[in-house]
Design a protein around this motif. Sequence first.
Motif, PDB file in Angstrom:
ATOM      1  N   TYR A   1      61.862  57.035  62.888  1.00  0.00           N
ATOM      2  CA  TYR A   1      62.538  56.635  61.650  1.00  0.00           C
ATOM      3  C   TYR A   1      61.635  56.675  60.417  1.00  0.00           C
ATOM      4  N   VAL A   2      60.343  56.715  60.623  1.00  0.00           N
ATOM      5  CA  VAL A   2      59.331  56.897  59.581  1.00  0.00           C
ATOM      6  C   VAL A   2      59.492  55.924  58.396  1.00  0.00           C
TER       7      VAL A   2
ATOM      8  N   GLU B   1      64.621  48.816  69.429  1.00  0.00           N
ATOM      9  CA  GLU B   1      64.983  50.047  68.733  1.00  0.00           C
ATOM     10  C   GLU B   1      66.369  49.968  68.106  1.00  0.00           C
ATOM     11  N   ASN B   2      67.314  49.340  68.780  1.00  0.00           N
ATOM     12  CA  ASN B   2      68.667  49.244  68.226  1.00  0.00           C
ATOM     13  C   ASN B   2      68.676  48.468  66.910  1.00  0.00           C
ATOM     14  N   LYS B   3      67.872  47.402  66.841  1.00  0.00           N
ATOM     15  CA  LYS B   3      67.796  46.620  65.608  1.00  0.00           C
ATOM     16  C   LYS B   3      67.096  47.403  64.496  1.00  0.00           C
ATOM     17  N   ILE B   4      66.096  48.166  64.865  1.00  0.00           N
ATOM     18  CA  ILE B   4      65.411  48.987  63.864  1.00  0.00           C
ATOM     19  C   ILE B   4      66.342  50.063  63.330  1.00  0.00           C
ATOM     20  N   LYS B   5      67.076  50.708  64.220  1.00  0.00           N
ATOM     21  CA  LYS B   5      68.039  51.728  63.783  1.00  0.00           C
ATOM     22  C   LYS B   5      69.075  51.117  62.847  1.00  0.00           C
ATOM     23  N   GLN B   6      69.504  49.906  63.156  1.00  0.00           N
ATOM     24  CA  GLN B   6      70.515  49.245  62.336  1.00  0.00           C
ATOM     25  C   GLN B   6      70.006  49.022  60.913  1.00  0.00           C
TER      26      GLN B   6
ATOM     27  N   PRO C   1      53.619  44.940  41.768  1.00  0.00           N
ATOM     28  CA  PRO C   1      54.680  45.205  42.749  1.00  0.00           C
ATOM     29  C   PRO C   1      54.492  44.286  43.953  1.00  0.00           C
ATOM     30  N   TYR C   2      55.606  43.900  44.567  1.00  0.00           N
ATOM     31  CA  TYR C   2      55.474  42.937  45.662  1.00  0.00           C
ATOM     32  C   TYR C   2      56.329  43.301  46.877  1.00  0.00           C
ATOM     33  N   PHE C   3      55.829  42.858  48.033  1.00  0.00           N
ATOM     34  CA  PHE C   3      56.550  42.935  49.297  1.00  0.00           C
ATOM     35  C   PHE C   3      57.307  41.621  49.460  1.00  0.00           C
ATOM     36  N   LEU C   4      58.552  41.707  49.912  1.00  0.00           N
ATOM     37  CA  LEU C   4      59.350  40.513  50.177  1.00  0.00           C
ATOM     38  C   LEU C   4      59.463  40.341  51.683  1.00  0.00           C
ATOM     39  N   ALA C   5      59.063  39.175  52.175  1.00  0.00           N
ATOM     40  CA  ALA C   5      59.033  38.920  53.618  1.00  0.00           C
ATOM     41  C   ALA C   5      59.688  37.586  53.930  1.00  0.00           C
ATOM     42  N   GLY C   6      59.866  37.323  55.217  1.00  0.00           N
ATOM     43  CA  GLY C   6      60.366  36.036  55.665  1.00  0.00           C
ATOM     44  C   GLY C   6      61.819  36.069  56.097  1.00  0.00           C
ATOM     45  N   GLY C   7      62.048  36.246  57.395  1.00  0.00           N
ATOM     46  CA  GLY C   7      63.396  36.117  57.938  1.00  0.00           C
ATOM     47  C   GLY C   7      64.393  37.137  57.448  1.00  0.00           C
ATOM     48  N   ILE C   8      63.931  38.336  57.153  1.00  0.00           N
ATOM     49  CA  ILE C   8      64.850  39.377  56.681  1.00  0.00           C
ATOM     50  C   ILE C   8      65.344  40.181  57.879  1.00  0.00           C
ATOM     51  N   GLY C   9      66.670  40.328  57.966  1.00  0.00           N
ATOM     52  CA  GLY C   9      67.283  41.080  59.052  1.00  0.00           C
ATOM     53  C   GLY C   9      68.518  41.797  58.552  1.00  0.00           C
TER      54      GLY C   9
ATOM     55  N   GLU D   1      63.190  42.070  66.664  1.00  0.00           N
ATOM     56  CA  GLU D   1      62.665  41.880  68.013  1.00  0.00           C
ATOM     57  C   GLU D   1      63.716  41.357  68.979  1.00  0.00           C
ATOM     58  N   ASN D   2      63.429  41.569  70.253  1.00  0.00           N
ATOM     59  CA  ASN D   2      64.273  41.000  71.300  1.00  0.00           C
ATOM     60  C   ASN D   2      63.749  39.608  71.666  1.00  0.00           C
ATOM     61  N   ASN D   3      64.305  39.015  72.682  1.00  0.00           N
ATOM     62  CA  ASN D   3      63.920  37.657  73.052  1.00  0.00           C
ATOM     63  C   ASN D   3      62.482  37.548  73.553  1.00  0.00           C
ATOM     64  N   ALA D   4      61.900  38.675  73.936  1.00  0.00           N
ATOM     65  CA  ALA D   4      60.508  38.685  74.396  1.00  0.00           C
ATOM     66  C   ALA D   4      59.534  38.968  73.256  1.00  0.00           C
TER      67      ALA D   4
END
Length: 214
Positions: free
Chosen positions: A21-22, A199-204, A161-169, A191-194
């Motif tokens: 996905y680069v 990959e599915n979440k990243i693709k989403q 310029p800034y990166f925004l982080a924290g609980g983003i999904g 991430e999964n539970n582990a």
Amino acid sequence: MVKLKICGLRRVKDIEVVNKYVPEYIGFVFAKSKRQVSLEEAKILKAKLHPEIKAVGVFVNESIANVCRCVEERVIDCIQLHGDEDNNYIVKLKKKVNVPIIKAFRVGSKEELISKIESLEEAPIDYYLFDTYTASAYGGSGESFDWNKLKSLVGKQIQKPYFLAGGIGSDNLKEAIAHKPYAIDMSSKLENNACFKDENKIKQIIDIFNEVIE
């Protein structure tokens, strides 16, 4: 265009996924964390990383010598300081490396954030990163903060310029992009539970990015 950083990669499988996905950036966490990797582990991962993806090394109060070693051995392309690093530390570090430096701020009250930014306004920082304040950790909580706290500061106290982080999904990514940060930094919600990247979440989230851009 808002860029994407996927942080906390620690397996070859993670690298294989992001290579599909680069995203513009990925992160290796060298600080103590459940996502921590050693320099040797990061070397293996970086060797397999798509050349167009920049690797960010995440450090918390690390010695300048150790940070420089990661740069000198070409394991990382950018430095992210997520601890209590002060102006003196950052000046010394910048004299030794020729890569961008990202300084993270944990956002509590607006007044505290302004004070922290002003204390480093003379430091040679290339990017800010804003994450959620938690008393027990320097980051990686998976929780969001009130992004509206940044609105009145952009262009004033926030002049980089800034990166925004924290609980983003996937549930709040569009809202995060609407704040027009330089980049979105994501980790736990991919991430999964582990606590491994899914990959599915990243693709989403890539699909959401493409939808917004179009």
